[in-house]
Design a protein around this motif. Structure first.
Motif, short mmCIF file in Angstrom:
data_model
loop_
_atom_site.label_atom_id
_atom_site.label_comp_id
_atom_site.label_asym_id
_atom_site.label_seq_id
_atom_site.Cartn_x
_atom_site.Cartn_y
_atom_site.Cartn_z
N THR A 59 4.79 5.47 -0.15
CA THR A 59 3.99 5.71 -1.32
C THR A 59 3.39 4.71 -1.93
OG1 THR A 59 4.84 8.25 -1.44
CG2 THR A 59 3.70 7.11 -3.37
N VAL A 60 2.60 4.38 -2.18
CA VAL A 60 2.10 3.06 -2.71
C VAL A 60 1.34 3.60 -4.37
CG1 VAL A 60 0.33 1.33 -2.73
CG2 VAL A 60 1.38 1.87 -0.53
N THR A 61 1.85 2.54 -5.22
CA THR A 61 1.41 3.05 -6.37
C THR A 61 0.82 1.77 -7.11
OG1 THR A 61 3.32 4.80 -7.08
CG2 THR A 61 2.22 3.97 -8.87
N GLU A 62 -0.32 1.81 -7.61
CA GLU A 62 -1.01 0.64 -8.05
C GLU A 62 -0.81 0.48 -9.75
OE1 GLU A 62 -5.27 -0.21 -6.94
OE2 GLU A 62 -4.90 2.29 -6.38
N ASP A 63 -0.59 -0.68 -10.21
CA ASP A 63 -0.25 -0.81 -11.46
C ASP A 63 -1.25 -0.19 -12.41
OD1 ASP A 63 2.11 -2.35 -11.00
OD2 ASP A 63 1.37 -4.16 -11.57
N SER A 64 -2.58 0.01 -12.02
CA SER A 64 -3.49 0.75 -12.73
C SER A 64 -3.30 2.18 -12.94
CB SER A 64 -4.75 0.24 -12.19
OG SER A 64 -5.13 0.95 -10.87
#
Length: 85
Positions: free
Chosen positions: A45-50
């Motif tokens: 799971t990839v979570t962007e800082d945005s």
């Protein structure tokens, strides 16, 4: 987390292609180059800082542009092909 990699080709500057494997766990990233990946096995799971979050799994491809920052939560050992440019 255990990682392993192999550079298959190195060009001028940031140009590079290779293989990378990483065991499960969280990691923080700030990309200093553009990177294109294709996941051969595994899931994360990839979570962007945005705030955007998405799953990348075996058979998926993604591009992380220069300056991208966020976390990868690797749930199943990732084995990927990458190109940095």
């Amino acid at each position: 987390m255990s990682t392993a990699g192999k550079v298959l080709w190195k060009g001028e500057g940031p140009l590079e292609a290779g293989l990378w494997k990483c065991a499960p766990g969280p990691s923080r990233w700030l990309f200093e180059t553009n990177e294109s990946i294709t996941v051969l096995t595994g899931r994360m799971t990839v979570t962007e800082d945005s705030g955007g979050s998405y799953v990348i799994a075996a058979g998926d491809s993604a591009v992380f542009p220069k300056g991208w920052s966020g976390t990868w939560d690797i749930e199943e050992t990732i084995f990927k092909v990458y190109t940095a440019f």
